[in-house]
Design a protein around this motif. Structure first.
Motif, PDB file in Angstrom:
ATOM      1  N   GLY A  43       0.793  -1.210   0.000  1.00 37.70           N
ATOM      2  CA  GLY A  43       0.000   0.000   0.000  1.00 37.70           C
ATOM      3  C   GLY A  43       0.824   1.257   0.000  1.00 37.70           C
ATOM      4  O   GLY A  43       2.050   1.235   0.141  1.00 37.70           O
ATOM      5  N   ASN A  46      -2.615   5.841   3.137  1.00 34.66           N
ATOM      6  CA  ASN A  46      -3.711   5.177   3.843  1.00 34.66           C
ATOM      7  C   ASN A  46      -4.424   4.136   2.994  1.00 34.66           C
ATOM      8  O   ASN A  46      -5.404   3.546   3.438  1.00 34.66           O
ATOM      9  N   GLU A  47      -3.961   3.909   1.769  1.00 39.89           N
ATOM     10  CA  GLU A  47      -4.627   2.962   0.875  1.00 39.89           C
ATOM     11  C   GLU A  47      -3.865   1.657   0.821  1.00 39.89           C
ATOM     12  O   GLU A  47      -2.645   1.642   0.679  1.00 39.89           O
ATOM     13  N   ARG A  48      -4.589   0.550   0.945  1.00 35.84           N
ATOM     14  CA  ARG A  48      -3.965  -0.770   0.955  1.00 35.84           C
ATOM     15  C   ARG A  48      -4.615  -1.685  -0.082  1.00 35.84           C
ATOM     16  O   ARG A  48      -5.772  -1.500  -0.466  1.00 35.84           O
ATOM     17  N   ASN A  90      -3.543  -1.724   8.120  1.00 41.19           N
ATOM     18  CA  ASN A  90      -3.773  -0.534   8.969  1.00 41.19           C
ATOM     19  C   ASN A  90      -5.174  -0.515   9.585  1.00 41.19           C
ATOM     20  O   ASN A  90      -5.819   0.541   9.656  1.00 41.19           O
ATOM     21  N   CYS A  99     -14.057  -1.659   7.770  1.00 38.59           N
ATOM     22  CA  CYS A  99     -13.139  -1.815   6.649  1.00 38.59           C
ATOM     23  C   CYS A  99     -13.949  -1.822   5.348  1.00 38.59           C
ATOM     24  O   CYS A  99     -14.876  -2.616   5.200  1.00 38.59           O
ATOM     25  N   PHE A 101     -13.675  -1.989   1.080  1.00 34.08           N
ATOM     26  CA  PHE A 101     -12.763  -2.356  -0.007  1.00 34.08           C
ATOM     27  C   PHE A 101     -13.544  -2.688  -1.269  1.00 34.08           C
ATOM     28  O   PHE A 101     -14.745  -2.946  -1.230  1.00 34.08           O
ATOM     29  N   SER A 114     -14.048  -3.916  11.227  1.00 31.94           N
ATOM     30  CA  SER A 114     -12.600  -3.947  11.402  1.00 31.94           C
ATOM     31  C   SER A 114     -12.204  -4.865  12.552  1.00 31.94           C
ATOM     32  O   SER A 114     -11.207  -5.593  12.477  1.00 31.94           O
ATOM     33  N   ASN A 136      -8.280  -0.633  -2.802  1.00 25.97           N
ATOM     34  CA  ASN A 136      -8.799   0.560  -2.108  1.00 25.97           C
ATOM     35  C   ASN A 136      -9.257   0.246  -0.685  1.00 25.97           C
ATOM     36  O   ASN A 136     -10.279   0.748  -0.222  1.00 25.97           O
ATOM     37  N   SER A 138      -9.616   0.566   3.061  1.00 26.71           N
ATOM     38  CA  SER A 138      -9.460   1.678   4.004  1.00 26.71           C
ATOM     39  C   SER A 138     -10.284   1.402   5.258  1.00 26.71           C
ATOM     40  O   SER A 138     -11.234   0.619   5.241  1.00 26.71           O
ATOM     41  N   CYS A 139      -9.894   2.055   6.335  1.00 26.59           N
ATOM     42  CA  CYS A 139     -10.606   1.937   7.606  1.00 26.59           C
ATOM     43  C   CYS A 139     -11.355   3.239   7.854  1.00 26.59           C
ATOM     44  O   CYS A 139     -10.764   4.320   7.798  1.00 26.59           O
ATOM     45  N   VAL A 140     -12.658   3.134   8.082  1.00 27.60           N
ATOM     46  CA  VAL A 140     -13.472   4.331   8.321  1.00 27.60           C
ATOM     47  C   VAL A 140     -14.081   4.270   9.719  1.00 27.60           C
ATOM     48  O   VAL A 140     -14.313   3.193  10.261  1.00 27.60           O
TER      49      VAL A 140
END
Length: 199
Positions: A43, A46-48, A90, A99, A101, A114, A136, A138-140
């Motif tokens: 990644g 912040n993008e994995r 992350n 999470c 994606f 998450s 894409n 990401s953790c929100v």
């Protein structure tokens, strides 16, 4: 070209800029590690992204949670460590974290808790020589409206073409229903009759 290193993990340094690490898929339904299934995460910022691949004809399914031991340089030389898939992506285990994606082949977006990924890992099911790519990632954080919790519960594992549109459809469904009820066929028939009548 994807190369296969001596630790038995996929590695390709130039897929993305930034550092990444390989993860071997582990803890299967019959409680053993499948040596033929591999995962690679990488990644930027912040993008994995994570890639899964089944290197055998047989179907495989199970959870990926922990990486192979790998060597890192320390002040005292080298040390073998492992990392969880949640660390690589992350993700954190707070209850209000989700999470999000996109699955590469279908193009659909998914949401997962998450905390579940931190505790269990990611479940993967692959046919022989099949791959899966999650983009894409990401953790929100949820807010006071609980919109991500509602989205997670509503979708119940299903994917959607667009996360933002799915959120709007869920939270504006009462408005949509009211507009649908208001804009009935009878309403438009009445308007048509009124317009057609001479003044």
């Amino acid at each position: 070209v994807i190369s296969y290193n001596t630790d038995g993990i996929w590695y390709k340094g130039d897929i993305y800029h930034g550092e990444g690490e390989g993860h071997k898929l582990g803890e299967w339904e019959n409680d053993h590690v499948n040596e033929n299934v591999f995962a690679y995460s990488n990644g930027v910022a912040n993008e994995r992204t994570v890639v899964f691949y089944n290197n055998k004809y047989d179907r495989a399914c199970g959870w990926i949670k922990q990486s192979n031991p790998f060597a890192v340089k320390t002040e005292n030389g080298t040390e073998l460590i492992t990392r969880s898939i949640s660390e690589g992506l992350n993700l954190t285990a707070e209850d209000d974290k989700y999470c999000i994606f996109r699955e590469h082949r279908s193009g659909l977006w998914y949401i997962r808790k998450s905390s579940e990924i931190c505790q269990k890992g990611i479940f993967v099911a692959l046919n022989g020589f099949e791959y899966q790519v999650l983009l894409n990632i990401s953790c929100v954080s949820d807010d006071e409206t609980g919109k991500y919790r509602v989205l997670f519960e509503t979708l119940n594992g299903r994917g959607v073409p667009d996360i933002d549109i799915a959120l709007k459809e869920i939270f504006l469904k009462d408005l949509y229903r009211a507009l649908t009820d208001f804009a009935s066929r009878e309403l438009f028939d009445g308007i048509a009759i009124a317009v057609a009548e001479p003044l």
